[in-house]
Enzyme design. Sequence first.
Site, mmCIF file in Angstrom:
data_model
loop_
_atom_site.group_PDB
_atom_site.id
_atom_site.type_symbol
_atom_site.label_atom_id
_atom_site.label_comp_id
_atom_site.label_asym_id
_atom_site.label_seq_id
_atom_site.Cartn_x
_atom_site.Cartn_y
_atom_site.Cartn_z
ATOM 1 N N ILE A 95 0.282 13.187 9.427
ATOM 2 C CA ILE A 95 0.442 14.047 10.155
ATOM 3 C C ILE A 95 2.104 14.289 10.467
ATOM 4 O O ILE A 95 2.995 13.548 10.926
ATOM 5 C CB ILE A 95 0.055 13.799 11.720
ATOM 6 C CG1 ILE A 95 -1.341 13.658 11.583
ATOM 7 C CG2 ILE A 95 0.375 15.155 12.677
ATOM 8 C CD1 ILE A 95 -2.266 13.517 12.872
ATOM 9 N N LYS B 285 4.619 4.082 18.919
ATOM 10 C CA LYS B 285 4.684 5.593 18.514
ATOM 11 C C LYS B 285 4.943 6.482 19.623
ATOM 12 O O LYS B 285 5.645 7.359 19.514
ATOM 13 C CB LYS B 285 3.239 5.874 17.988
ATOM 14 C CG LYS B 285 2.886 5.068 16.638
ATOM 15 C CD LYS B 285 1.577 5.027 16.153
ATOM 16 C CE LYS B 285 1.303 4.404 14.859
ATOM 17 N NZ LYS B 285 -0.224 4.083 14.748
ATOM 18 N N LYS C 169 7.478 1.745 12.447
ATOM 19 C CA LYS C 169 7.542 2.221 13.744
ATOM 20 C C LYS C 169 8.049 1.294 14.857
ATOM 21 O O LYS C 169 8.830 1.603 15.812
ATOM 22 C CB LYS C 169 6.347 2.692 14.325
ATOM 23 C CG LYS C 169 5.211 1.366 14.284
ATOM 24 C CD LYS C 169 3.817 2.113 14.729
ATOM 25 C CE LYS C 169 2.877 1.228 14.321
ATOM 26 N NZ LYS C 169 2.868 0.665 12.890
ATOM 27 N N GLU D 180 9.387 9.912 9.200
ATOM 28 C CA GLU D 180 8.116 10.880 9.832
ATOM 29 C C GLU D 180 7.062 9.808 9.361
ATOM 30 O O GLU D 180 6.068 9.859 10.523
ATOM 31 C CB GLU D 180 8.011 11.864 8.530
ATOM 32 C CG GLU D 180 6.908 12.741 8.705
ATOM 33 C CD GLU D 180 6.923 13.471 10.132
ATOM 34 O OE1 GLU D 180 6.074 12.872 11.030
ATOM 35 O OE2 GLU D 180 7.538 14.672 10.101
ATOM 36 N N VAL E 267 5.087 7.597 12.537
ATOM 37 C CA VAL E 267 4.081 7.994 13.586
ATOM 38 C C VAL E 267 2.927 8.853 13.038
ATOM 39 O O VAL E 267 2.994 9.914 12.448
ATOM 40 C CB VAL E 267 4.957 8.914 14.657
ATOM 41 C CG1 VAL E 267 3.949 9.386 15.933
ATOM 42 C CG2 VAL E 267 5.889 7.949 15.546
ATOM 43 N N THR F 88 0.860 -1.341 -0.086
ATOM 44 C CA THR F 88 -0.004 -0.107 0.006
ATOM 45 C C THR F 88 0.943 0.951 0.081
ATOM 46 O O THR F 88 0.569 2.233 -0.947
ATOM 47 C CB THR F 88 -0.910 -0.229 1.355
ATOM 48 O OG1 THR F 88 -1.484 -1.143 1.389
ATOM 49 C CG2 THR F 88 -1.905 1.001 1.140
ATOM 50 N N VAL F 89 1.915 1.300 0.800
ATOM 51 C CA VAL F 89 2.629 2.545 1.397
ATOM 52 C C VAL F 89 3.551 2.705 -0.077
ATOM 53 O O VAL F 89 3.525 3.804 -0.498
ATOM 54 C CB VAL F 89 3.159 2.695 2.382
ATOM 55 C CG1 VAL F 89 4.316 3.988 2.423
ATOM 56 C CG2 VAL F 89 2.182 2.629 3.502
#
Lengths: 425, 425
Positions: A135, A204, A104, A128, A131, A12-13
């Site tokens: 955001i 996180k 994470k 980045e 977490v 997905t990512v």
Amino acid sequence: MELGIGLFGLGTVGTGVVKILQQNAPQITERTGANLVVRHAVVHNLNKKRTGFVQDFPITDQPADILNNPDIQIVVEVMGGVSGAYDIIKQAITAKKHVVTANKDLIASHGQELANLANENGVDLYYEAAVAGGIPILRTLATSFTADEITRVAGIINGTSNFILTQMASNGLTYENALALAQEKGFAEADPTNDVAGFDAAYKLIILSNFAFGVQPVLGDVSISGITNLTDLDIEDAQSFGYGIKLLGVAQRVGDSNNAISIEVAPHLVPFDHPLATVHNENNAVLVNGESVGEVMLYGPGAGEMPTANSVLSDLTNVATNYTPGKPFNTFNQNLDLAKPSQRVARRFVVVDVADTPGAMYSVTGMFTSAKISFTDLKQTPAKNGYARLVALTYPASDAQLNVIKTTIRNADGINLVSEYKIFS
Amino acid sequence: MELGIGLFGLGTVGTGVVKILQQNAPQITERTGANLVVRHAVVHNLNKKRTGFVQDFPITDQPADILNNPDIQIVVEVMGGVSGAYDIIKQAITAKKHVVTANKDLIASHGQELANLANENGVDLYYEAAVAGGIPILRTLATSFTADEITRVAGIINGTSNFILTQMASNGLTYENALALAQEKGFAEADPTNDVAGFDAAYKLIILSNFAFGVQPVLGDVSISGITNLTDLDIEDAQSFGYGIKLLGVAQRVGDSNNAISIEVAPHLVPFDHPLATVHNENNAVLVNGESVGEVMLYGPGAGEMPTANSVLSDLTNVATNYTPGKPFNTFNQNLDLAKPSQRVARRFVVVDVADTPGAMYSVTGMFTSAKISFTDLKQTPAKNGYARLVALTYPASDAQLNVIKTTIRNADGINLVSEYKIFS
């Protein structure tokens, strides 16, 4: 300048990262001065059908194809899992490649070691996306609150449990039905333990604590309780006093000289008019309190293909514009003691079942008085099956005091502790 | 490394900057690798008593004392005003000094010119504090959303008007009484025009548009209306439909191919369950929508000594760690057309007073039908002084359509337009 990217993982990512790189290439080049080009992807399953992007790079299942490729300057690790990713990232760093990861668990457990290795090798290690999905909280802590003394970081940092709690609170679902809905929508896994028991939030929170306070906690330093024991009755009672219930990760300075740190994941009561109370469903938010900045909150999607990919991209563009490679993502280090139970002080929401017999309530209030815990609000609902449900909101009390009352209740007849949550303020 | 700072202005924000630099010096040095030392302050009034910090630097009223001081590498301009500040910043940049300023009017009107000058001279020009006080929105747009296509930036970016609207909505104050309270609390100036008429928000929105879309609008490109005509009746009616009223700055891509930009400051109806609706009193928030990141919101204090000073400090620490001096704060440039009235489309909240005569309502609905504006909700309240108040929520309609209906109403007898606001979604 052209920077070659090697992707570990094209799920997905990973797919989202390729899409953004391809669709927004001119803008990225204009703003960073660099062409970011995917040169290779390594995946587990070569037979999987992949769509949504132009495949103008080879896909293989051999890590060496990326690690030994001199035209790849940046490794993006979005395959997940700890041990395999650890080996690959170590090798990539040793091969003097910058690393961007969304992992994470790995960063929470090996982040400092890998950051040191990256520093020694003069390459960047950014994460980045590890977490709170889309955001940009880590870069904000690192670059905008550098000069401030942060006193608390508190967040809704697990979308699965927040979705479940929102469905229970807004649509009156039971925990079981809300969990089933989360699984149906793909927000919860078949085994939801990692999310609902608080472990995902704890990882996180470890990373957030590192950026906000410069500390390096391990999982054992985090007090963790999840949402599995929360009932719809608890939510109703909290609502009747003007509170919602949220699973919060809270890391804060405590103690008289403010030099101890309490790191805790637990359900908390949050007043309806608090910004955190309006964070619904799978969304995340992180609240930062600083001596100078006051209270700031960052709100947004906590997961998802494109938001998480955008966080990976923010790391990539920062690699591309960073002229001091090897400078750690977080440069903050300080020593703080772990908070003692007596230093964790908050108002409480306490629910006990009390036998419907003469003198029972007198005996209960006596127990709280012995533990020096006073009530601000009390609500007793009529007895069912011979037990009355007593809901109490208390004045501030420490975990140590709560431990006393819990022991007392455990050893007493005719009274059972049903729930106990901190009230966030 | 030691970096000398020269301060122009030692009022609220300037004092906050000195306090943070003095109190958190060890942490700042550890995290940036630099000692940031105030070497000189230039003020207008030498006789003013100044407290709250250790005055270990000279204070004079001669700009040259800073501009000609070779031990000062960074100029912090927190004195306000446009023309004087413009001259000083230009001279500082030409003298190869980095500049950090909180001056939104100046940056909104001369930002590009000064950024170019800074680039030519190889020095930094940062101004995080110019928009939304303590909220690190500019740096976030510059460094975390670099690769995304931003579609909208919308914010509550004027604390004074938000305080007034909150007091009207929550405590039932009239506009006049809420303004008086804001003045009493120091949130509004004796002449509040700049805040309540929307100019302050417009300046900030110009800077936000520059970072989010790479455009360089001037004040005339911004459609501006303030809150001065808003009545408590409008707020009550909006609430009855489930909306609050907020003064929003909204910059968004519009048009069929998304390559026009609409930049507008105006009161908007915001649904109660939207994150922007929970931003109360003097707080600010900026909502960012991006193709990849989805919807993200940054919330926090929009003004105040320490929050604003913290934003200045974030600039200072970034100067200290920036190894590519002269690289503009915002590197994004693109050409977008200004939106036409026909491209500004939104649902509307429209209030008209209609003469209480037979056929009047028929004639009104006929006018809206002619302008091709349909209603989703209607509410008529009993006539007073011979006029009935008709509140309508509409389906999406453009500014062009609204201009038609406004002209029609202006030329008709027995009907007056009371209010017209867009509904934010």
